[in-house]
Design an enzyme around this catalytic site. Structure first.
Site, short mmCIF file in Angstrom:
data_model
loop_
_atom_site.label_atom_id
_atom_site.label_comp_id
_atom_site.label_asym_id
_atom_site.label_seq_id
_atom_site.Cartn_x
_atom_site.Cartn_y
_atom_site.Cartn_z
N GLY B 74 6.87 144.38 22.35
CA GLY B 74 6.59 142.98 22.70
C GLY B 74 7.43 142.27 23.77
O GLY B 74 8.03 141.15 23.99
N LYS B 75 7.58 142.98 24.63
CA LYS B 75 8.86 142.82 25.56
C LYS B 75 8.25 141.76 26.93
O LYS B 75 9.07 139.89 26.40
CB LYS B 75 9.31 143.51 26.21
N ASP B 96 5.87 147.02 35.47
CA ASP B 96 4.05 146.27 35.13
C ASP B 96 3.56 146.27 36.73
O ASP B 96 2.83 146.33 37.64
CB ASP B 96 3.42 145.39 34.49
#
Lengths: 236, 236, 236, 236
Positions: B74-75, B96
């Site tokens: 859930g970062k 990412d």
């Protein structure tokens, strides 16, 4: 291609965007030409070099490729093709990366970046502040050894280029203009379906005003891969 | 919150991830408490400051927030909420962003990053080289005045944290652990539908081994926005 | 779960969304209970059946699951979990699929669908015309043998449900309400970062007004996977 | 353009993909030519008609446009341009919509659809079953009054077209082949960066084998918008 900044020698013709060009002649005692070495190095698996200096000569390899062009001119496609055809791994970063990194609140505000219904893009003071730090950081990545392709839209014309030139300093940069006929870009904008209609037409010419390039490509009649190959041929 | 690196004074208790903590006491002659000033500064529209120093005291504002947690913990949701609740604009960058910036060929190769069918992630030498330069660049952005939230997966445990600590040096960093029960994260991985199944479970605990945090949140039973508010309360 | 339409028997209490409930008792001469057969059929690899009729009894298997809930209530996550836990393959279609299929010009116009800055969604006549045909088509897919999960936002309340009921006719439908506390959904909307802020709060209650369900789940405190398991337990 | 199925008259030459062509001559007593009427109807805001029949003549308007072409041939771009240039709103649905609607487990399995590392795509029995129901449903949407653009990849060649012809029956269909030189498509696949490399080359020719079209366009040297205009000119 020409190098940039105050570290450059004073020996050359210097009409490029980075000022005077660095001499690229290899030492006569070099066992092979510097060009040959540098081209071979990637292909033959010479380990990725943070210094990016050729051991046989004083040629500094291209460290940054800056692509500038309007929305829907085809820059992103060229970037992905460049990453595929260049023998070393290059990081691809650009305006889109920066905009995605911003808070949502800056993406539709006077302080941040605004995309009007007619495609006009306005950039505010808080965007500029974060952008300035972003540009410094990208330059630092290149200094730390990453080869970086920057995908940019010089909405501010020559001022935009100067901001990058200042930050990139002594790094060896290849400046590439990505042209696309306004009507063609506008058609591609419709075909993409994910951009505000009007950006392509309004940016097609204005982003190139006053910019000096080492190389220009035109995607109106050339495929992304062809353009990428033409650019890659100028990367040392 | 504690500051990091060799620039820190030697005056303090120092069990934080950055080593000794900087004293945060304001000068007794300060017209108002440093805390009050700093909190007010954002809310009252004090211009965004590259120096990030409070004019009334020697408190250096938080410059970087590093969130570390496994896949599907859930970062990213917390990051977006943090950008919404923090009064200043913060850049959000992370693993990412880096993976997206890499050539496609590095995304499924021994030299780059590999996502196995069972969720194991392996990182090769070329990935590490680009990552090192990326980390340097993100640190440079913070030094140049951007406040940065870093969204990370410390696959290498304490080594991963050390890489960031070294690059961030004297910058004031808030280290945050984002925990999520492995079974809960695995369920969310299925619900997302865009991740290799197995990553959540295999990373849930391992990414926290040996890491020292200023603050930990657990998304198993708390919403992203609640976690973001708890973190924001620690940002000076 | 209750069946819908004119094929229903007249034997029952009939307060379900599809009108009178079909008796689900199997024939006493059935070699095994219909329930047992139907559950086994998927697990044991009985070939996917266009007729969806159990050969041992007159039970018609669930053909359509309709999930209704506001924006950011967590429907899509439940849908992906349902596809993962249900033994047969189910198609997932919904409002988002329909909106993506529309021309871009209908996505910000009085004739199509409009997302106001405050999260209000307005739907125009051309949207309604295409939607009516879409609903007919989804019903036809179910009649042709696909098991379909429909992910919907009943902006029109009971009228919206009636449109689907009319089109689904005799098909066996499980109507599921996906509730989420308005404040929780609003927080998740911020965490997602890809929705107009305000939709979650404005839709949280209104989409459930006047709707009759076979089953309701609440994502405020339950994970998507738990909700999916509760729903799957009602699928015959 | 030619109409399809058993409802066609027996009056014509019939070498089109739908069998015998329907005569399109308007009645001599018609106050204006049918073509003129139909073209005007959209532009002048005549209400969207479920029947799609011109009140002045017996011309049935085009109800479905099927575009067939290999991966990276440019179909999706043409579809978005078609939606922009056609005066009525058309729904765009296709193979990608169907694949996205499938359970994740069918997207990498023998029973579903498999994308091999070399770009070969294999489709299994469960995919075929859901696809058959999907095709029926899309045809039902068109019968219910939606005008539909179908974006397809006929991996099964003439069999694939027959499946659609059977389902579309009496509907008036425009069959369009989207050609793209294999090498050009392969280059665009690299430029897109989101497709398995190899699909473009392996599909470029094979998807057109045995297919009969009303119209073919070639994106090797024509823009999406030009192709869309050529197709739109054949839509009645």
């Amino acid at each position: 291609m020409r190098t940039g900044g105050p570290a450059d020698g004073a020996d050359s013709s210097g009409d490029g965007p980075n000022g005077p060009a660095r001499g690229s002649s290899s030492s006569p005692t070099s066992p092979r030409s510097s060009r040959e070495w540098c081209v071979d190095s990637g292909a033959h698996g010479y380990p990725f070099r943070p210094s990016l200096k050729c051991p046989y000569c004083d040629l500094v390899l291209t460290q940054v490729i800056v692509l500038n062009g309007g929305s829907s001119s085809g820059k992103s496609g060229i970037v992905r093709c460049l990453q595929a055809v260049l023998p070393d791994p290059w990081l691809a970063l650009g305006t889109d990366t920066l905009v995605d990194a911003m808070p949502a609140s800056l993406r539709a505000s006077d302080a941040g970046i605004e995309f009007a219904a007619d495609g006009e893009v306005t950039v505010g003071p808080e965007f500029r502040t974060l952008e300035a730090a972003w540009i410094e950081g990208v330059a630092a990545m290149a200094r730390a050894g990453a080869r970086v392709i920057v995908d940019e839209v010089f909405l501010g014309g020559a001022d935009s280029q100067r901001r990058w030139q200042k930050a990139l300093g002594e790094l060896r940069v290849l400046w590439v203009g990505v042209r696309c006929d306004g009507a063609v870009a506008a058609g591609r904008e419709i075909a993409r379906g994910d951009r505000v209609v009007g950006m392509a037409a309004s940016q097609a010419d204005v982003v190139h005003r006053g910019i000096v390039y080492d190389l220009e490509v035109d995607t109106s009649h050339a495929e992304s891969l062809e353009c990428a190959r033409a650019i890659a041929a100028q990367v040392s």
